[in-house]
Write an enzyme that holds these catalytic residues in place. Structure first.
Site, PDB file in Angstrom:
ATOM      1  N   GLY A 199       0.828  -1.209   0.000  1.00 15.26           N
ATOM      2  CA  GLY A 199       0.000   0.000   0.000  1.00 15.26           C
ATOM      3  C   GLY A 199       0.856   1.250   0.000  1.00 15.26           C
ATOM      4  O   GLY A 199       1.811   1.349   0.775  1.00 15.26           O
TER       5      GLY A 199
ATOM      6  N   THR B  86       5.118   2.134   5.702  1.00 18.45           N
ATOM      7  CA  THR B  86       3.749   1.680   5.952  1.00 18.45           C
ATOM      8  C   THR B  86       3.055   2.656   6.877  1.00 18.45           C
ATOM      9  O   THR B  86       3.647   3.099   7.871  1.00 18.45           O
ATOM     10  CB  THR B  86       3.672   0.262   6.559  1.00 18.45           C
ATOM     11  OG1 THR B  86       2.308  -0.026   6.892  1.00 18.45           O
ATOM     12  CG2 THR B  86       4.527   0.096   7.789  1.00 18.45           C
TER      13      THR B  86
ATOM     14  N   ASP C  81       0.691   1.764   8.672  1.00 22.99           N
ATOM     15  CA  ASP C  81       0.271   0.954   9.822  1.00 22.99           C
ATOM     16  C   ASP C  81       1.266   1.003  10.973  1.00 22.99           C
ATOM     17  O   ASP C  81       0.925   0.635  12.099  1.00 22.99           O
ATOM     18  CB  ASP C  81       0.071  -0.502   9.400  1.00 22.99           C
ATOM     19  CG  ASP C  81      -1.088  -0.670   8.435  1.00 22.99           C
ATOM     20  OD1 ASP C  81      -2.054   0.106   8.542  1.00 22.99           O
ATOM     21  OD2 ASP C  81      -1.023  -1.564   7.574  1.00 22.99           O
TER      22      ASP C  81
ATOM     23  N   MET D  34      -7.817   2.417   9.228  1.00 21.91           N
ATOM     24  CA  MET D  34      -7.037   1.274   8.777  1.00 21.91           C
ATOM     25  C   MET D  34      -6.177   0.704   9.902  1.00 21.91           C
ATOM     26  O   MET D  34      -5.796   1.406  10.833  1.00 21.91           O
ATOM     27  CB  MET D  34      -6.144   1.673   7.601  1.00 21.91           C
ATOM     28  CG  MET D  34      -6.883   1.892   6.292  1.00 21.91           C
ATOM     29  SD  MET D  34      -5.725   2.349   4.969  1.00 21.91           S
ATOM     30  CE  MET D  34      -6.815   2.360   3.551  1.00 21.91           C
ATOM     31  N   GLY D  35      -5.844  -0.576   9.764  1.00 17.96           N
ATOM     32  CA  GLY D  35      -4.996  -1.250  10.742  1.00 17.96           C
ATOM     33  C   GLY D  35      -5.466  -2.666  10.989  1.00 17.96           C
ATOM     34  O   GLY D  35      -6.427  -2.885  11.726  1.00 17.96           O
ATOM     35  N   ARG D  36      -4.809  -3.626  10.351  1.00 22.34           N
ATOM     36  CA  ARG D  36      -5.236  -5.025  10.430  1.00 22.34           C
ATOM     37  C   ARG D  36      -4.876  -5.651  11.767  1.00 22.34           C
ATOM     38  O   ARG D  36      -5.734  -6.141  12.495  1.00 22.34           O
ATOM     39  CB  ARG D  36      -4.578  -5.824   9.304  1.00 22.34           C
ATOM     40  CG  ARG D  36      -4.775  -7.331   9.396  1.00 22.34           C
ATOM     41  CD  ARG D  36      -4.055  -8.041   8.278  1.00 22.34           C
ATOM     42  NE  ARG D  36      -4.529  -7.571   6.994  1.00 22.34           N
ATOM     43  CZ  ARG D  36      -5.652  -7.985   6.410  1.00 22.34           C
ATOM     44  NH1 ARG D  36      -6.389  -8.893   6.996  1.00 22.34           N
ATOM     45  NH2 ARG D  36      -6.006  -7.509   5.246  1.00 22.34           N
TER      46      ARG D  36
ATOM     47  N   GLU E 115     -10.025  -1.205  11.870  1.00 16.53           N
ATOM     48  CA  GLU E 115     -10.688  -2.218  11.039  1.00 16.53           C
ATOM     49  C   GLU E 115     -10.386  -3.644  11.487  1.00 16.53           C
ATOM     50  O   GLU E 115     -11.117  -4.572  11.180  1.00 16.53           O
ATOM     51  CB  GLU E 115     -10.266  -2.055   9.571  1.00 16.53           C
ATOM     52  CG  GLU E 115      -8.792  -2.314   9.322  1.00 16.53           C
ATOM     53  CD  GLU E 115      -8.379  -2.151   7.872  1.00 16.53           C
ATOM     54  OE1 GLU E 115      -9.243  -1.876   7.032  1.00 16.53           O
ATOM     55  OE2 GLU E 115      -7.161  -2.296   7.589  1.00 16.53           O
TER      56      GLU E 115
ATOM     57  N   GLN F 152      -6.273   8.248   4.049  1.00 17.09           N
ATOM     58  CA  GLN F 152      -5.308   8.088   5.144  1.00 17.09           C
ATOM     59  C   GLN F 152      -3.880   7.949   4.612  1.00 17.09           C
ATOM     60  O   GLN F 152      -2.935   8.398   5.253  1.00 17.09           O
ATOM     61  CB  GLN F 152      -5.658   6.849   5.973  1.00 17.09           C
ATOM     62  CG  GLN F 152      -6.942   6.987   6.757  1.00 17.09           C
ATOM     63  CD  GLN F 152      -7.415   5.664   7.306  1.00 17.09           C
ATOM     64  OE1 GLN F 152      -7.121   5.299   8.447  1.00 17.09           O
ATOM     65  NE2 GLN F 152      -8.156   4.913   6.503  1.00 17.09           N
ATOM     66  N   ARG F 153      -3.739   7.317   3.462  1.00 17.00           N
ATOM     67  CA  ARG F 153      -2.394   7.091   2.927  1.00 17.00           C
ATOM     68  C   ARG F 153      -2.067   8.010   1.751  1.00 17.00           C
ATOM     69  O   ARG F 153      -0.946   7.973   1.245  1.00 17.00           O
ATOM     70  CB  ARG F 153      -2.236   5.631   2.512  1.00 17.00           C
ATOM     71  CG  ARG F 153      -3.035   5.221   1.290  1.00 17.00           C
ATOM     72  CD  ARG F 153      -2.994   3.724   1.083  1.00 17.00           C
ATOM     73  NE  ARG F 153      -3.438   3.343  -0.255  1.00 17.00           N
ATOM     74  CZ  ARG F 153      -3.783   2.117  -0.604  1.00 17.00           C
ATOM     75  NH1 ARG F 153      -3.743   1.149   0.294  1.00 17.00           N
ATOM     76  NH2 ARG F 153      -4.155   1.853  -1.837  1.00 17.00           N
TER      77      ARG F 153
END
Length: 400
Positions: free
Chosen positions: A14, A141, A143, A187-189, A243, A295-296
């Site tokens: 990403g 990233t 994240d 976002m954030g797995r 998320e 966000q990105r």
């Protein structure tokens, strides 16, 4: 050390709003150090396998500087999982063909966890066949979940965008005496660093009432109780959810059965799912707000600190490679919080590949679903001096 060949740079995973800044730092420094040819792979490893490279000499110095102002991955990104070369050497043979054709002796791959795995596999393969090439990963990233690094380029800018956007959403929510339930999906797995950054909005008095991260177990009944208590008191509520939040059985609260090439479930929609539950149980209306791609990609809201560090990661990478370093990722080590200072070091790709750095428990106020002062100490310098406390007057006027 003597320069022995040409440079190849690729982007993966990403994008972030500063990935192209790392590209700029590496490319500009490579030319300064006397590299004759610098190539970029179109769409990352896919471009290398398919002999689809860009000779960057076609761009002027001023054109290359424009990379710092462009969001997305300018050379094209990809999600491609390389096999172990012992099991399937065919893609590695194509990579080697391309490297030999263009005399690539310095290879840089700009990405996150899975990208560092790709970088590690290429480095191992080239060493096995005794092809002299210096392989270095450049971190990236939003994240912020790469291990062996204080924080990742891309995170500071994304965190700033989240903070500013949450402030504005909360400010809007204050416009009505009886307001809606806002559930903001971030976002954030596996790691909740980005959702946690919404806590910065508290500096202007416009922070979220509740923050839910993947690092803590999500209990739907407790969630409903918290929503009811806060809404009954304030007649409004603003909630941030990552998320990737999970229940006590380690299942995502909302996830598709479809998986990407790395075996990750496709996420998204947890905000809408929770809003439906709130509407059903509490009969309150609301909005599910998914911040998604901005966000990105929000280069208009960039952290200057983040961009500077991204450029320096690129510069440091080429210097280390020319000095004979290989099989590492460029890393950043914080030496001080009082006067924020970062030093640039290296970490083994073997240690970094596929690892995940979680938000530590001492930064999470699990009882109140907020972040601790230690988190603020950590994140404020990354977001940068432009983290101005704006919109505060709205909080003073309308909040009781």
């Amino acid at each position: 050390m003597e320069i022995i060949g040409n440079v190849l740079y690729g982007q993966s995973g990403g994008p972030t709003s500063v990935i192209n800044s790392s590209a700029f730092g590496l490319i500009e420094e490579a030319y300064k150090l006397g590299i004759k040819k610098v190539y970029a792979a179109r769409y990352g490893i896919d471009g290398i396998i398919n002999d689809d490279l860009i000779d960057l000499s076609i761009f002027s110095e001023n054109e290359l500087k424009e990379l710092k102002t462009i969001p997305g991955a300018s050379f094209g990104s990809v999600r491609y999982k390389l096999p172990e070369y012992e099991k399937d050497c065919s893609p590695f043979e194509e990579i080697l063909k391309t490297f030999k054709k263009y005399n690539i002796r310095y290879f840089f791959y700009n990405g996150g966890n899975d990208s560092m795995d790709t970088c590690y596999k290429i480095d191992r393969f080239l060493k096995t066949i005794n092809y002299q090439c210096y392989v270095i990963g450049i971190p990236k990233t939003i994240d912020n979940d790469l291990v062996e690094i204080d924080h990742t380029p891309g995170y500071g800018s994304a965190a700033k965008y989240v903070k500013d956007t949450v402030e504005e959403i909360v400010s809007d929510n204050l416009s009505y005496r009886n307001a809606k339930v806002n559930i903001i999906e971030i976002m954030g797995r596996s790691a909740g660093w980005l959702a946690a950054s919404s806590a910065l909005a508290h500096l202007s008095g416009l922070g979220p009432d509740l923050i839910y991260l993947p690092e803590t177990t999500f209990y739907i009944d407790d969630f409903i109780k918290n929503v009811k208590n806060i809404y009954d008191k304030n007649k409004r509520i603003n909630i941030v959810v990552s998320e990737g939040i999970k229940d006590k059985n380690n299942n995502f609260i909302s996830a598709s059965q479809k998986q990407d090439i790395f075996g990750h479930n496709n996420l998204g929609g947890v905000g809408q799912y929770l809003l439906g539950y709130v509407e059903e149980k509490l009969h309150l209306s609301g909005r599910a707000i998914e911040l998604s791609i901005p966000q990105r990609a929000a280069i208009h809201d960039i952290s200057k600190v983040d961009q500077k560090e991204a450029i320096l990661c690129g510069r440091y990478a080429i210097r280390k490679a020319i000095n004979g370093t290989s099989g590492v990722m460029i890393s950043m080590k914080r030496s001080s919080n009082d006067r924020y200072k970062i030093s640039y070091v290296t970490s083994s790709l073997e240690k970094v590949a596929n690892g995940v750095k979680l938000v530590p428990s001492f930064m999470i106020d699990e009882k109140n679903h907020q972040m601790t002062k230690e988190f603020f100490t950590y994140i404020c310098p990354i977001v940068g001096a432009e983290n101005k406390v704006h919109l505060k007057i709205n909080s003073k006027i309308l909040k009781k």
